[in-house]
Design a protein around this motif. Structure first.
Motif, short mmCIF file in Angstrom:
data_model
loop_
_atom_site.label_atom_id
_atom_site.label_comp_id
_atom_site.label_asym_id
_atom_site.label_seq_id
_atom_site.Cartn_x
_atom_site.Cartn_y
_atom_site.Cartn_z
N ILE A 70 25.09 34.23 78.36
CA ILE A 70 25.92 33.04 78.20
C ILE A 70 26.32 32.48 79.56
N ILE A 74 25.10 28.92 81.21
CA ILE A 74 26.10 27.93 81.63
C ILE A 74 25.87 27.53 83.09
N TYR A 77 22.10 25.48 83.02
CA TYR A 77 21.65 24.34 82.21
C TYR A 77 21.89 22.99 82.87
N THR A 170 23.95 17.01 78.13
CA THR A 170 24.23 17.25 76.72
C THR A 170 23.05 17.90 76.03
N ALA A 173 22.63 21.39 77.29
CA ALA A 173 23.63 22.28 76.71
C ALA A 173 23.26 22.66 75.28
N VAL A 174 22.76 21.69 74.52
CA VAL A 174 22.31 21.97 73.16
C VAL A 174 21.15 22.97 73.19
N ALA A 176 20.59 25.21 75.54
CA ALA A 176 21.13 26.52 75.93
C ALA A 176 21.82 27.19 74.75
N LEU A 177 22.59 26.42 73.97
CA LEU A 177 23.24 26.97 72.79
C LEU A 177 22.21 27.44 71.77
N SER A 178 21.14 26.69 71.64
CA SER A 178 20.07 27.07 70.71
C SER A 178 19.42 28.38 71.13
N VAL A 180 20.92 30.84 72.74
CA VAL A 180 21.86 31.90 72.39
C VAL A 180 21.77 32.23 70.90
N ILE A 181 21.75 31.19 70.06
CA ILE A 181 21.67 31.40 68.61
C ILE A 181 20.35 32.07 68.24
N LYS A 184 20.50 35.84 69.63
CA LYS A 184 21.64 36.65 69.17
C LYS A 184 21.75 36.70 67.65
#
Length: 280
Positions: A70, A74, A77, A170, A173-174, A176-178, A180-181, A184
């Motif tokens: 994470i 951060i 990205y 933006t 960031a989306v 990067a979040l994807s 992680v999901i 994880k």
């Protein structure tokens, strides 16, 4: 040397913005907290062996496997997408820097930020280890720290690769979040569904080779394999998870380093390829 110049500038910017200080404090608190937790658990179980450095490393591995990706994503990205939005990327490329230099320099600079924060934070955390655990094997501890830094490099590379492929922070960031999901949540769930669909059961004493390979090729699993390889322990590896002695080559502990290298190289390569063809 142009990539090194970009990396140095990125690193200096992190120091000026106090990002490096913040991450260092975070990793120091993380290590001291892990040492306290390991000591507390050993008191509950009356198991003196739980206070060994290796047992501590195994205690820290799971939270490190969650925290490091994470933080690295951060940090990574916005590396290129952020400068593209602000317009400073055009100025940077106006200097004698090629686009390849910018991408590689960003990877090196952001990895330096994560690596130094992990190293200094874990070094400060040694005080907590001595206080709560009593004794520390520096060899095992340094090995764990080195593998964790390599793990951070992988996710920095993924973050910078995403940043190079997108036009805005933006979207990066989306992405990067994807990531992680994906690693994880979805990766393990998809593997379990596939196992049931192909084999007709969730519970198997000896899973098929394809399932072992699938579970070994994520960066998180490779991190555990690499730790098991440097510590000569099977605890964080697939061999102990399924209590089997023979693994496919890809699932062998030492092969975790190969998988980590691939996960670092592919996003950088894709980012370079995409970044070469986009208009600023």
């Amino acid at each position: 040397m142009s990539a090194i110049t970009v990396a140095k500038k990125d690193f200096r910017d992190a120091i000026r913005s106090r990002v490096l200080i913040g991450l260092t404090v975070l990793f120091a608190l993380f290590t001291v907290g892990g040492a306290a937790l390991a000591s507390w658990l050993s008191e509950l179980s009356d198991d003196a062996s739980a206070q060994s450095t290796i047992e501590l490393v195994l205690t820290l591995q799971a939270p490190a496997g969650f925290l490091v990706p994470i933080i690295a994503l951060i940090v990574g990205y916005g590396a290129i997408a952020g400068e593209r939005e602000s317009g400073s990327l055009k100025f940077l490329l106006g200097l004698p820097h090629r686009r390849r230099d910018v991408v590689l320099g960003k990877v090196l600079g952001r990895t330096g930020v994560v690596a130094v924060s992990i190293f200094v934070g874990f070094t400060i955390g040694l005080l907590g280890l001595f206080a709560f655990v009593g004794s520390v094997s520096l060899t095992d501890y340094v090995a764990f720290t080195a593998v964790t830094i390599l793990f951070g490099l992988v996710y920095v590379a993924i973050g910078v690769g995403l940043s190079a492929m997108t036009r805005s922070t933006t979207r990066a960031a989306v992405g990067a979040l994807s990531v992680v999901i994906l690693f994880k949540v979805l990766w393990g769930t998809a593997g379990t569904i596939l196992l049931y669909a192909i084999e007709g059961t969730f519970l198997m004493e000896s899973p098929p080779d394809w399932y072992l390979v699938y579970n070994a090729v994520s960066p998180d699993a490779a991190y555990g394999s690499a730790i098991g390889a440097v510590l000569s322990r099977s605890d964080p590896t697939l061999a102990s998870a399924y209590d089997i002695s023979s693994l496919p080559l890809v699932a062998e502990p030492w092969f975790g380093f190969v998988i980590l290298a691939i996960w670092a190289a592919v996003p950088i390569g894709l980012g370079l390829w995409r970044f070469d063809y986009v208009d600023l």
